[in-house]
Design a protein around this motif. Structure first.
Motif, mmCIF file in Angstrom:
data_model
loop_
_atom_site.group_PDB
_atom_site.id
_atom_site.type_symbol
_atom_site.label_atom_id
_atom_site.label_comp_id
_atom_site.label_asym_id
_atom_site.label_seq_id
_atom_site.Cartn_x
_atom_site.Cartn_y
_atom_site.Cartn_z
ATOM 1 N N LEU A 1 4.274 31.385 0.532
ATOM 2 C CA LEU A 1 5.625 32.672 0.402
ATOM 3 C C LEU A 1 6.510 32.228 1.217
ATOM 4 C CD1 LEU A 1 3.032 35.979 0.421
ATOM 5 C CD2 LEU A 1 4.676 34.337 -1.324
ATOM 6 N N MET A 2 6.090 30.898 3.027
ATOM 7 C CA MET A 2 6.553 30.848 3.899
ATOM 8 C C MET A 2 8.225 30.305 3.898
ATOM 9 S SD MET A 2 7.765 27.625 5.437
ATOM 10 C CE MET A 2 5.623 26.508 5.917
ATOM 11 N N GLN A 3 7.591 29.385 2.160
ATOM 12 C CA GLN A 3 8.911 27.768 1.954
ATOM 13 C C GLN A 3 9.666 28.359 0.839
ATOM 14 O OE1 GLN A 3 5.828 25.458 -0.116
ATOM 15 N NE2 GLN A 3 6.335 23.753 1.291
ATOM 16 N N LEU B 1 9.707 31.881 10.398
ATOM 17 C CA LEU B 1 10.516 30.578 10.771
ATOM 18 C C LEU B 1 9.901 29.687 10.558
ATOM 19 C CD1 LEU B 1 11.589 31.853 14.724
ATOM 20 C CD2 LEU B 1 12.473 31.309 12.798
ATOM 21 N N GLY B 2 8.265 29.384 10.230
ATOM 22 C CA GLY B 2 7.651 28.532 9.757
ATOM 23 C C GLY B 2 7.918 27.180 10.693
ATOM 24 N N ASP B 3 7.842 27.859 12.351
ATOM 25 C CA ASP B 3 7.619 26.363 13.185
ATOM 26 C C ASP B 3 7.165 25.000 12.694
ATOM 27 O OD1 ASP B 3 9.757 27.755 14.476
ATOM 28 O OD2 ASP B 3 9.126 28.396 16.174
ATOM 29 N N CYS B 4 5.540 25.435 12.229
ATOM 30 C CA CYS B 4 4.468 24.277 12.021
ATOM 31 C C CYS B 4 4.612 23.727 10.962
ATOM 32 C CB CYS B 4 3.721 25.116 12.391
ATOM 33 S SG CYS B 4 2.220 25.920 11.336
ATOM 34 N N GLY B 5 6.008 23.954 9.723
ATOM 35 C CA GLY B 5 5.805 23.264 8.804
ATOM 36 C C GLY B 5 4.441 24.277 7.423
ATOM 37 N N GLY B 6 3.881 25.137 7.984
ATOM 38 C CA GLY B 6 3.120 25.399 7.426
ATOM 39 C C GLY B 6 1.669 24.938 7.670
ATOM 40 N N ALA B 7 1.258 24.150 8.735
ATOM 41 C CA ALA B 7 -0.559 23.395 9.899
ATOM 42 C C ALA B 7 -1.287 24.684 10.331
ATOM 43 C CB ALA B 7 0.367 22.719 10.650
ATOM 44 N N CYS B 8 -0.027 26.278 9.495
ATOM 45 C CA CYS B 8 -1.743 27.412 10.233
ATOM 46 C C CYS B 8 -1.647 27.564 11.611
ATOM 47 C CB CYS B 8 -2.255 27.438 9.677
ATOM 48 S SG CYS B 8 -3.670 29.040 9.452
ATOM 49 N N SER B 9 -0.525 26.772 12.337
ATOM 50 C CA SER B 9 -0.991 26.632 13.885
ATOM 51 C C SER B 9 0.073 26.926 14.747
ATOM 52 C CB SER B 9 -1.081 25.097 14.482
ATOM 53 O OG SER B 9 -0.026 24.763 14.160
ATOM 54 N N CYS B 10 1.338 27.779 14.163
ATOM 55 C CA CYS B 10 2.322 28.987 15.236
ATOM 56 C C CYS B 10 2.316 30.157 14.691
ATOM 57 C CB CYS B 10 4.245 28.184 14.226
ATOM 58 S SG CYS B 10 4.410 28.409 12.940
ATOM 59 N N ALA B 11 2.336 30.527 13.772
ATOM 60 C CA ALA B 11 2.457 32.039 12.954
ATOM 61 C C ALA B 11 3.826 32.498 13.197
ATOM 62 C CB ALA B 11 1.153 33.260 14.135
ATOM 63 N N THR B 12 4.509 32.022 13.114
ATOM 64 C CA THR B 12 5.725 32.004 13.532
ATOM 65 C C THR B 12 5.726 32.845 11.324
ATOM 66 O OG1 THR B 12 6.604 30.008 12.663
ATOM 67 C CG2 THR B 12 6.610 30.987 14.807
ATOM 68 N N CYS B 13 5.201 32.988 10.596
ATOM 69 C CA CYS B 13 5.374 33.048 9.044
ATOM 70 C C CYS B 13 4.108 34.609 9.129
ATOM 71 C CB CYS B 13 4.932 31.922 7.871
ATOM 72 S SG CYS B 13 3.216 31.409 8.568
ATOM 73 N N HIS B 14 4.388 34.876 10.048
ATOM 74 C CA HIS B 14 3.583 36.077 10.173
ATOM 75 C C HIS B 14 4.207 37.229 9.261
ATOM 76 C CE1 HIS B 14 2.347 40.436 12.383
ATOM 77 N NE2 HIS B 14 1.374 40.089 11.190
ATOM 78 N N ARG C 1 -0.866 38.634 7.100
ATOM 79 C CA ARG C 1 -1.323 37.262 6.591
ATOM 80 C C ARG C 1 -0.207 36.313 7.084
ATOM 81 N NH1 ARG C 1 -5.250 37.386 2.429
ATOM 82 N NH2 ARG C 1 -4.796 35.022 3.301
ATOM 83 N N LEU C 2 -0.459 35.141 6.930
ATOM 84 C CA LEU C 2 0.571 33.673 7.664
ATOM 85 C C LEU C 2 0.967 33.322 6.526
ATOM 86 C CD1 LEU C 2 -1.896 32.435 9.893
ATOM 87 C CD2 LEU C 2 0.931 33.729 10.522
ATOM 88 N N CYS C 3 2.311 33.491 5.554
ATOM 89 C CA CYS C 3 2.973 33.336 4.589
ATOM 90 C C CYS C 3 2.932 31.866 4.528
ATOM 91 C CB CYS C 3 4.565 33.857 5.049
ATOM 92 S SG CYS C 3 4.941 35.366 4.768
ATOM 93 N N CYS C 4 2.160 31.321 5.567
ATOM 94 C CA CYS C 4 2.642 30.030 4.571
ATOM 95 C C CYS C 4 1.342 29.424 4.467
ATOM 96 C CB CYS C 4 2.462 28.597 5.844
ATOM 97 S SG CYS C 4 1.365 29.212 6.936
ATOM 98 N N GLN C 5 0.357 30.515 4.252
ATOM 99 C CA GLN C 5 -1.250 30.294 3.495
ATOM 100 C C GLN C 5 -1.907 31.162 2.417
ATOM 101 O OE1 GLN C 5 -3.859 28.194 5.394
ATOM 102 N NE2 GLN C 5 -1.473 28.088 6.008
HETATM 103 FE FE1 FES Z 1 3.041 27.891 11.308
HETATM 104 FE FE2 FES Z 1 2.603 29.549 8.712
HETATM 105 S S1 FES Z 1 4.587 28.033 9.627
HETATM 106 S S2 FES Z 1 1.186 29.270 10.813
#
Ligand code: FES
Length: 106
Positions: free
Chosen positions: A24-26, A37-50, A83-87
């Protein structure tokens, strides 16, 4: 493909056609949806995809991992539907999913 609808805090809808397997982040980034924003690229380490999942869809998503739960605890205005959209990967059965964007990320 599946239709994913993002809704910002003012009620503006962003209707997207998402490829199965994209997160969903992508999808949000692909369609220039503001607030993801997806700052960490989907590594589940930033929460900017909340984001908040529409209540009617929450039970149809895979459960949160320990890492996602930990990251969400640090997010602003966490809610039961957070949820985090990258997950979350797009699946055909998620066609019509509604994702609400936090005002804090606007
Ligand atoms: Fe960083 Fe989802 S993109 S936690």
């Amino acid at each position: 493909m599946a239709k994913i609808v993002f809704v910002d805090h003012l009620g503006k809808h962003y209707v997207t056609e998402a490829a199965v397997g994209r997160s969903l982040m992508q999808v949000a980034l692909d369609h220039a949806v503001p607030g993801i924003l997806g700052d960490c690229g989907g590594a589940c380490s930033c929460a900017t995809c909340h984001a908040y999942i529409d209540l009617s869809w929450v039970d149809q998503l895979p459960p949160k991992s320990e890492t996602e739960t930990f990251m969400l605890e640090a997010a602003l205005d966490e809610r039961p539907t957070s949820r985090l959209c990258c997950q979350i990967k797009v699946q055909p059965e998620l066609d019509g999913l509604v994702v609400e964007l936090p005002a804090e990320q606007a």
